[in-house]
Design a protein around this motif. Structure first.
Motif, PDB file in Angstrom:
ATOM      1  N   ARG A 188      -6.129  -1.744   4.046  1.00 16.57           N
ATOM      2  CA  ARG A 188      -7.119  -1.683   4.865  1.00 16.57           C
ATOM      3  C   ARG A 188      -7.950  -0.039   4.905  1.00 16.57           C
ATOM      4  NH1 ARG A 188      -8.160  -6.064   8.645  1.00 16.57           N
ATOM      5  NH2 ARG A 188     -10.506  -5.501   9.154  1.00 16.57           N
ATOM      6  N   ASP A 189      -6.557   0.905   5.726  1.00 18.05           N
ATOM      7  CA  ASP A 189      -7.169   2.247   6.002  1.00 18.05           C
ATOM      8  C   ASP A 189      -7.397   3.018   4.982  1.00 18.05           C
ATOM      9  OD1 ASP A 189      -6.678   1.177   8.534  1.00 18.05           O
ATOM     10  OD2 ASP A 189      -4.716   1.876   9.020  1.00 18.05           O
ATOM     11  N   GLY A 190      -6.813   3.164   3.545  1.00 24.27           N
ATOM     12  CA  GLY A 190      -7.031   3.613   2.380  1.00 24.27           C
ATOM     13  C   GLY A 190      -5.769   4.185   1.643  1.00 24.27           C
ATOM     14  N   PHE A 191      -5.205   4.241   2.851  1.00 20.98           N
ATOM     15  CA  PHE A 191      -3.474   4.610   2.684  1.00 20.98           C
ATOM     16  C   PHE A 191      -3.067   5.390   0.546  1.00 20.98           C
ATOM     17  CE2 PHE A 191      -3.205   4.952   6.835  1.00 20.98           C
ATOM     18  CZ  PHE A 191      -2.981   6.855   6.666  1.00 20.98           C
ATOM     19  N   ILE A 192      -3.197   2.989   0.875  1.00 18.57           N
ATOM     20  CA  ILE A 192      -3.094   3.280  -1.045  1.00 18.57           C
ATOM     21  C   ILE A 192      -4.188   1.991  -1.371  1.00 18.57           C
ATOM     22  CG2 ILE A 192       0.159   3.017  -0.452  1.00 18.57           C
ATOM     23  CD1 ILE A 192      -0.431  -0.102  -0.568  1.00 18.57           C
ATOM     24  N   SER A 193      -4.588   1.891  -2.616  1.00 25.27           N
ATOM     25  CA  SER A 193      -5.682   1.226  -3.287  1.00 25.27           C
ATOM     26  C   SER A 193      -4.989  -0.102  -3.139  1.00 25.27           C
ATOM     27  CB  SER A 193      -5.255   1.404  -4.771  1.00 25.27           C
ATOM     28  OG  SER A 193      -5.017   1.533  -5.438  1.00 25.27           O
ATOM     29  N   MET A 194      -5.783  -0.984  -4.040  1.00 24.15           N
ATOM     30  CA  MET A 194      -5.409  -2.575  -4.281  1.00 24.15           C
ATOM     31  C   MET A 194      -4.291  -2.768  -5.803  1.00 24.15           C
ATOM     32  SD  MET A 194      -8.238  -5.404  -5.371  1.00 24.15           S
ATOM     33  CE  MET A 194      -7.426  -7.348  -5.566  1.00 24.15           C
ATOM     34  N   GLY A 195      -4.328  -1.303  -6.034  1.00 25.72           N
ATOM     35  CA  GLY A 195      -3.602  -2.343  -7.493  1.00 25.72           C
ATOM     36  C   GLY A 195      -2.060  -1.269  -6.753  1.00 25.72           C
ATOM     37  N   HIS A 196      -1.686  -0.128  -6.309  1.00 25.66           N
ATOM     38  CA  HIS A 196      -0.839  -0.287  -5.429  1.00 25.66           C
ATOM     39  C   HIS A 196      -0.195  -1.321  -4.388  1.00 25.66           C
ATOM     40  CE1 HIS A 196      -1.858   3.946  -5.675  1.00 25.66           C
ATOM     41  NE2 HIS A 196      -0.544   4.671  -6.089  1.00 25.66           N
ATOM     42  N   GLY A 197      -0.697  -2.824  -4.098  1.00 24.39           N
ATOM     43  CA  GLY A 197      -0.423  -3.535  -3.728  1.00 24.39           C
ATOM     44  C   GLY A 197      -0.052  -4.809  -4.112  1.00 24.39           C
ATOM     45  N   ARG A 198      -1.501  -4.696  -5.574  1.00 25.16           N
ATOM     46  CA  ARG A 198      -0.649  -5.306  -6.642  1.00 25.16           C
ATOM     47  C   ARG A 198       0.466  -5.627  -7.332  1.00 25.16           C
ATOM     48  NH1 ARG A 198      -5.442  -6.305 -10.550  1.00 25.16           N
ATOM     49  NH2 ARG A 198      -3.817  -7.896 -11.663  1.00 25.16           N
ATOM     50  N   GLN A 209       9.315  -4.220   0.532  1.00 20.56           N
ATOM     51  CA  GLN A 209       8.104  -3.549   0.010  1.00 20.56           C
ATOM     52  C   GLN A 209       7.810  -2.673   1.140  1.00 20.56           C
ATOM     53  OE1 GLN A 209       4.921  -6.783   1.169  1.00 20.56           O
ATOM     54  NE2 GLN A 209       5.792  -8.731  -0.435  1.00 20.56           N
ATOM     55  N   ALA A 210       8.094  -2.731   1.964  1.00 15.88           N
ATOM     56  CA  ALA A 210       7.753  -1.543   3.382  1.00 15.88           C
ATOM     57  C   ALA A 210       8.854   0.007   2.643  1.00 15.88           C
ATOM     58  CB  ALA A 210       8.429  -2.094   4.733  1.00 15.88           C
ATOM     59  N   ASP A 211       9.969  -0.471   2.792  1.00 21.78           N
ATOM     60  CA  ASP A 211      10.386   1.145   1.480  1.00 21.78           C
ATOM     61  C   ASP A 211       9.505   1.695   0.508  1.00 21.78           C
ATOM     62  OD1 ASP A 211      12.245   0.628   3.854  1.00 21.78           O
ATOM     63  OD2 ASP A 211      13.810   0.219   2.832  1.00 21.78           O
ATOM     64  N   ILE A 212       9.283   0.932  -0.063  1.00 24.94           N
ATOM     65  CA  ILE A 212       8.352   1.494  -1.711  1.00 24.94           C
ATOM     66  C   ILE A 212       6.815   2.232  -0.517  1.00 24.94           C
ATOM     67  CG2 ILE A 212       7.030   0.975  -3.450  1.00 24.94           C
ATOM     68  CD1 ILE A 212       9.564  -1.209  -3.841  1.00 24.94           C
ATOM     69  N   TYR A 213       6.527   1.107   0.291  1.00 23.30           N
ATOM     70  CA  TYR A 213       5.402   1.534   0.429  1.00 23.30           C
ATOM     71  C   TYR A 213       5.197   2.968   1.504  1.00 23.30           C
ATOM     72  CZ  TYR A 213       1.393   2.097   3.838  1.00 23.30           C
ATOM     73  OH  TYR A 213       0.582   2.937   4.799  1.00 23.30           O
ATOM     74  N   GLN A 214       6.401   3.606   1.910  1.00 19.60           N
ATOM     75  CA  GLN A 214       6.479   4.871   2.602  1.00 19.60           C
ATOM     76  C   GLN A 214       7.249   5.973   1.502  1.00 19.60           C
ATOM     77  OE1 GLN A 214       6.361   5.314   5.739  1.00 19.60           O
ATOM     78  NE2 GLN A 214       6.005   3.178   6.089  1.00 19.60           N
ATOM     79  N   LYS A 215       7.397   5.408   0.266  1.00 11.33           N
ATOM     80  CA  LYS A 215       7.159   5.996  -0.943  1.00 11.33           C
ATOM     81  C   LYS A 215       6.169   6.646  -1.881  1.00 11.33           C
ATOM     82  CE  LYS A 215      11.056   6.472  -4.500  1.00 11.33           C
ATOM     83  NZ  LYS A 215      11.688   7.692  -4.426  1.00 11.33           N
ATOM     84  N   ILE A 216       5.752   5.818  -1.811  1.00 12.36           N
ATOM     85  CA  ILE A 216       4.283   5.629  -2.230  1.00 12.36           C
ATOM     86  C   ILE A 216       3.295   6.683  -1.190  1.00 12.36           C
ATOM     87  CG2 ILE A 216       2.507   5.025  -3.266  1.00 12.36           C
ATOM     88  CD1 ILE A 216       3.771   2.062  -3.671  1.00 12.36           C
ATOM     89  N   VAL A 217       3.314   6.911  -0.452  1.00 10.43           N
ATOM     90  CA  VAL A 217       2.800   7.278   0.643  1.00 10.43           C
ATOM     91  C   VAL A 217       3.341   8.434   0.865  1.00 10.43           C
ATOM     92  CG1 VAL A 217       1.593   7.547   2.980  1.00 10.43           C
ATOM     93  CG2 VAL A 217       1.281   5.211   2.194  1.00 10.43           C
ATOM     94  N   SER A 218       4.591   8.151   1.414  1.00 11.12           N
ATOM     95  CA  SER A 218       4.825  10.635   1.759  1.00 11.12           C
ATOM     96  C   SER A 218       5.125  10.873  -0.284  1.00 11.12           C
ATOM     97  CB  SER A 218       6.573   9.816   1.869  1.00 11.12           C
ATOM     98  OG  SER A 218       6.935   9.205   0.766  1.00 11.12           O
ATOM     99  N   ASN A 220       2.694  10.091  -2.377  1.00 10.40           N
ATOM    100  CA  ASN A 220       1.075  10.367  -3.152  1.00 10.40           C
ATOM    101  C   ASN A 220       2.012   9.921  -4.811  1.00 10.40           C
ATOM    102  OD1 ASN A 220      -1.200   9.972  -3.051  1.00 10.40           O
ATOM    103  ND2 ASN A 220      -0.720  12.287  -4.707  1.00 10.40           N
ATOM    104  N   LEU A 221       2.717   8.674  -5.086  1.00 10.19           N
ATOM    105  CA  LEU A 221       2.457   8.067  -6.478  1.00 10.19           C
ATOM    106  C   LEU A 221       1.370   7.150  -6.744  1.00 10.19           C
ATOM    107  CD1 LEU A 221       6.399   6.102  -5.765  1.00 10.19           C
ATOM    108  CD2 LEU A 221       5.817   8.420  -6.419  1.00 10.19           C
ATOM    109  N   SER A 222       1.023   7.676  -8.031  1.00 10.30           N
ATOM    110  CA  SER A 222       0.966   6.355  -8.346  1.00 10.30           C
ATOM    111  C   SER A 222       0.300   4.938  -9.172  1.00 10.30           C
ATOM    112  CB  SER A 222      -0.050   7.176  -9.906  1.00 10.30           C
ATOM    113  OG  SER A 222       0.834   7.002 -11.384  1.00 10.30           O
ATOM    114  N   VAL A 223      -0.485   4.265  -9.332  1.00 14.77           N
ATOM    115  CA  VAL A 223      -0.538   2.865  -9.744  1.00 14.77           C
ATOM    116  C   VAL A 223       0.547   2.977 -10.922  1.00 14.77           C
ATOM    117  CG1 VAL A 223      -1.612   0.963  -9.902  1.00 14.77           C
ATOM    118  CG2 VAL A 223      -2.697   2.290  -8.205  1.00 14.77           C
ATOM    119  N   ARG A 224       0.159   3.555 -11.272  1.00 11.85           N
ATOM    120  CA  ARG A 224       2.053   3.195 -13.107  1.00 11.85           C
ATOM    121  C   ARG A 224       3.619   3.573 -12.584  1.00 11.85           C
ATOM    122  NH1 ARG A 224      -0.601   5.506 -18.466  1.00 11.85           N
ATOM    123  NH2 ARG A 224      -2.493   3.684 -18.452  1.00 11.85           N
TER     124      ARG A 224
END
Length: 300
Positions: A188-198, A209-218, A220-224
């Motif tokens: 919702r806040d735009g830190f990750i995209s719907m593609g990341h969420g899927r 899930q939360a660990d991977i989310y933190q890794k994506i944000v820190s 800056n991982l792409s969806v792939r």
């Protein structure tokens, strides 16, 4: 500014119908209802109450100010949609950003489509129109679909017909609601995209899930990259991979056990878990024996 004045003059003749208590229109069968339904009329801005069914809950203040500037110059280009509650009382169906921005610039009236509907019809119209016309974030859209299912009891096929979206698209949005709430907020806040969420939703464990989310944000991982990370985690959970890893670790520990026993002169216990983690226990029988082991460690 001329455009704005012209735009705000829309429907002033028809609006007079709404100011006559003796001509209060409540249903499509009432006298002059045909002049009201389907037309754009100017109504008092203070006569409009916010729709409690409104799915949008976040409003970007900067974007709202930009819209207010546009309305100040050009007027309300797209009318809001309301339903009639009582004499000179309306409830918003769609157009809350336009209503808020119009109030910011001090407008006293606003152009509106007026509909006569019960609560269920109002809810359906509010959700469907907002899904189609506004830049709701993916979680707000998912919540709108969920409300159509739970409160109006629409099937995904019926929603597909209403909103013009494929059933698979609707299903993908609804699956986002299975994500950990922290991740939903991140979308919702735009830190990750719907593609990341899927990609993350394929993991059931919310802590992971939360660990991977933190890794994506820190990082800056792409969806792939996120998909690859999730696949790596899932591959590690496969029974064959677990058994192989466990066997290899235990074999290494067994090979080293005799060296531990010889070095410490004690029956050392080595335990290895399936995830590769383990524990080494060194027994001692007295304070003197304990000090002997400490000296061996210090010398080593």
């Amino acid at each position: 500014m001329t455009k704005a004045v012209k735009k705000q003059a829309l429907g002033r003749g028809l609006s007079a119908l709404l100011k006559d208590p003796e001509n209060d229109i409540r249903s499509a069968e009432d006298k002059n209802a045909d002049q009201l339904i389907g037309n754009i009329l100017e109504i008092d801005i203070d006569s409009v109450e916010i729709n409690p069914f409104q799915p949008r809950s976040n409003f970007n203040e900067e974007a709202l100010q930009e819209l207010a500037t546009s309305i100040r110059e050009l007027g309300v280009i797209q009318p809001i949609t309301v339903r009639k509650l009582d004499f000179n009382k309306y409830q918003l169906i769609s157009g809350e950003r336009r209503l808020r921005a119009s109030k910011l610039v001090g407008l006293t009236t606003i152009p509106a489509y007026i509909r006569i509907a019960n609560d269920n019809e109002s809810l359906v119209m509010a959700l469907v129109e907002n899904i189609q016309r506004h830049d709701l974030d993916p979680i707000e859209i998912a919540l709108s679909y969920q409300r159509l299912i739970e409160e109006i009891q629409l099937t995904q096929e019926q929603m597909s017909d209403r909103v013009g979206k494929k059933r698979s698209t609707i299903s993908n949005y609804l699956r986002l609601l299975k994500l950990d709430p922290i991740i939903q907020t991140g979308i919702r806040d735009g830190f990750i995209s719907m593609g990341h969420g899927r990609a993350i939703i394929n993991i059931e464990d919310h802590e992971v899930q939360a660990d991977i989310y933190q890794k994506i944000v820190s990082e800056n991982l792409s969806v792939r990259e996120t998909e690859a990370l999730v696949k790596k985690y899932q591959d590690g959970l496969k029974p064959g991979a677990k058994a192989k890893k466990s066997a290899q670790n235990f074999e290494v520990a067994a090979d080293q056990k005799k060296a531990f026993v010889d070095f410490f002169g004690a029956k050392v216990d080595v335990k290895v878990a399936g995830n590769g983690k383990g524990k080494i226990s060194i027994p001692f029988h007295s304070e003197e024996d304990f000090n002997r082991i400490i000296k061996l460690i210090q010398k080593g």
